[in-house]
Design an enzyme around this catalytic site. Structure first.
Site, PDB file in Angstrom:
ATOM      1  N   HIS A 180      55.907 118.219  51.305  1.00  0.00           N
ATOM      2  CA  HIS A 180      54.870 117.670  52.196  1.00  0.00           C
ATOM      3  C   HIS A 180      55.484 116.922  53.372  1.00  0.00           C
ATOM      4  O   HIS A 180      54.830 116.084  53.993  1.00  0.00           O
ATOM      5  CB  HIS A 180      53.962 116.631  51.471  1.00  0.00           C
ATOM      6  N   ARG A 241      48.979 119.580  38.306  1.00  0.00           N
ATOM      7  CA  ARG A 241      50.368 119.291  37.934  1.00  0.00           C
ATOM      8  C   ARG A 241      50.479 117.858  37.434  1.00  0.00           C
ATOM      9  O   ARG A 241      49.774 116.979  37.936  1.00  0.00           O
ATOM     10  CB  ARG A 241      51.291 119.476  39.150  1.00  0.00           C
ATOM     11  N   ASP A 283      39.056 119.070  40.758  1.00  0.00           N
ATOM     12  CA  ASP A 283      38.438 118.653  42.020  1.00  0.00           C
ATOM     13  C   ASP A 283      38.002 117.187  41.894  1.00  0.00           C
ATOM     14  O   ASP A 283      37.155 116.846  41.054  1.00  0.00           O
ATOM     15  CB  ASP A 283      37.223 119.554  42.301  1.00  0.00           C
ATOM     16  N   MET A 284      38.569 116.331  42.729  1.00  0.00           N
ATOM     17  CA  MET A 284      38.288 114.898  42.618  1.00  0.00           C
ATOM     18  C   MET A 284      36.814 114.579  42.837  1.00  0.00           C
ATOM     19  O   MET A 284      36.285 113.634  42.240  1.00  0.00           O
ATOM     20  CB  MET A 284      39.181 114.133  43.612  1.00  0.00           C
ATOM     21  N   GLY A 332      42.940 111.537  49.883  1.00  0.00           N
ATOM     22  CA  GLY A 332      43.292 110.334  50.648  1.00  0.00           C
ATOM     23  C   GLY A 332      42.385 110.105  51.847  1.00  0.00           C
ATOM     24  O   GLY A 332      42.055 108.971  52.194  1.00  0.00           O
ATOM     25  N   GLU A 333      41.949 111.211  52.471  1.00  0.00           N
ATOM     26  CA  GLU A 333      41.106 111.084  53.669  1.00  0.00           C
ATOM     27  C   GLU A 333      39.638 110.848  53.331  1.00  0.00           C
ATOM     28  O   GLU A 333      38.904 110.244  54.119  1.00  0.00           O
ATOM     29  CB  GLU A 333      41.195 112.377  54.509  1.00  0.00           C
ATOM     30  N   GLU A 384      49.455 119.021  60.049  1.00  0.00           N
ATOM     31  CA  GLU A 384      50.787 119.621  59.947  1.00  0.00           C
ATOM     32  C   GLU A 384      51.004 120.664  61.042  1.00  0.00           C
ATOM     33  O   GLU A 384      52.107 120.825  61.561  1.00  0.00           O
ATOM     34  CB  GLU A 384      50.955 120.272  58.568  1.00  0.00           C
TER      35      GLU A 384
END
Ligand code: ADP
Length: 404
Positions: A180, A241, A283-284, A332-333, A384
């Site tokens: 990342h 993971r 999925d959060m 995070g976003e 990115e």
């Protein structure tokens, strides 16, 4: 100059067409289901036009050939002709110890990326397929490789060496690499700017929380530690993971009768949030919604936040203090409860989240800490492709802007 940014995976290729120092996105989309009976090419443009074409895409070169026929379509109005593409920037996952910077692709770079496939067998081979296809289809157009590992190459041996027999490093280059990197680099650059620390000494931690999750400690612009390791399995809890586990576990499971392949599959696809929630979801959004009523979902969220909090604390120790913490990636976003939970109890480090700012601060660059807090905490959407386009321009454009 127009720059094509490609992220080539085993069965899909994500792309963006950018111009104006990487800042303007002219079009973006996806080539999907390469190698399956029916693939698809989806292109949408900044001016609201879109095409989707289903067709057979047996391999990467054929897929990109069809894509290059579609991209200059008059109905899209984003590219007059392929000749306008001045350079191609490729995301390449593993640059090993060879690359601490992006590289203009030549035969030597291709051979090195190929050799490094042993360290990233799932990623470097499809990345290379994209590079080789572009070389064939856009002859003479310069191509640049931007490595996920490169930003982390400033880590000192004390952070990247595992406590293992020395010959494993000497023989196989077994060490911590980190991934990342392009995202951490972008978010760090933005965070430093927002905090008024550009060109100043700075102690910054960036947390990229998506399906894959990693956190990086960056001192005075240089990475000093990062949570992913030899492969992207280590560190934080992720979608499927586990992050850090006891090294004895795979052998224990093997002794119980599990094949190596099964263990690999379990660690790549069935662990993390998915494993902790007993297969409910990786999925959060789902886990946050179910955590009021489902104890496995609640535990998954708890373990995710607890591990993250421990890493924030340890990186504050590694940095000798913390000035800025930045959150990015899908979780995070967007997931303000996760940001709040990960920072809960870290007031002793100077971290104090403002609940209103945090709740309102999703999906855009926002300061979410209180004005009195010693640590500035930000939400910073990652980009990115911007870094890849900038790097491509720097190395291939004959237009020497300094590295981001
Ligand atoms: P990838 O690593 O595949 O690029 P993303 O960065 O898109 O993944 O992040 C995917 C994760 O972000 C998923 O766990 C998803 O649930 C989470 N996510 C996206 N939007 C939200 C949201 N509004 N609230 C909570 N989690 C979210």
């Amino acid at each position: 100059m127009k720059i094509l940014v490609l992220n080539s995976g085993s069965s899909s290729i994500k792309f963006q067409l950018r111009e104006d120092h990487g800042g303007v996105v002219l079009s973006k989309g996806l080539i999907e289901r390469i190698g399956e009976p029916l693939g698809a090419i989806i292109i949408s443009t900044a001016n609201g036009r879109k095409i989707r074409k289903e067709l057979e895409l047996p391999q990467h070169t054929v897929a990109l050939q069809h894509f290059f026929e579609l991209l200059p379509s008059p109905e899209l109005q984003c590219l007059g002709s392929l000749k306008e593409i001045g350079a191609v920037g490729h995301r390449v996952v593993h640059g090993g110890e060879e690359y601490s910077d992006s590289v203009l692709i030549d035969d030597k770079a291709i051979a090195t990326i190929d050799r490094l496939s042993s360290l990233a067998p799932l990623h470097n081979p499809p990345n290379l397929k994209g590079i080789l296809a572009c070389r064939e289809l856009l002859p003479g157009v310069p191509q640049v490789a931007v490595f996920d590992t490169a930003f982390h190459q400033t880590m000192p041996p004390v952070a990247y060496m595992g406590a293992l027999p020395r010959e494993l490093y000497d023989k196989y280059k077994i060490r911590q690499y980190g991934f990342h990197g392009t995202s951490h680099r972008y978010v760090h650059q933005r965070a430093r700017l927002l905090a008024g620390l550009e060109g100043q000494p700075s102690k910054i931690a960036t947390a990229h929380l998506g399906n894959g999750c990693s956190i990086t400690a960056i001192k005075d612009g240089k990475v000093i530690d990062t949570s992913m390791g030899f492969t992207p399995l280590g560190g934080l809890v992720m979608g499927t993971r586990p992050g850090d586990i006891d090294a004895a576990l795979p052998c224990f499971l093997h002794d119980q009768g599990m094949e190596c392949r099964e263990i690999q599959h379990m660690l790549q696809k069935k662990s993390g949030l998915m494993g902790l929630s007993a297969g409910l979801s990786n999925d959060m959004r789902v886990l946050l919604e179910k955590s009021a009523t489902n104890e496995y979902a609640r535990l998954a969220v708890d373990v995710f936040c607890y591990r993250l909090k421990k890493y924030i604390g340890s990186y504050a120790a590694a940095l000798g203090g913390l000035e800025v913490l930045a959150f990015t990636g899908g979780i995070g976003e967007n997931a303000h409860p996760i940001r709040a939970r990960a920072c809960e109890g870290l007031e002793f480090l100077g971290i104090q989240i403002d609940p209103q700012r945090n709740a309102a601060g999703s999906g855009r660059e926002t300061l979410i800490s209180t004005d009195a807090a010693r640590v500035k905490v930000y939400v910073i959407p990652t980009d990115e492709e911007y870094v890849i386009a900038e790097e491509t321009l720097r190395l291939a454009g004959g237009n020497s802007r300094p590295a981001a």
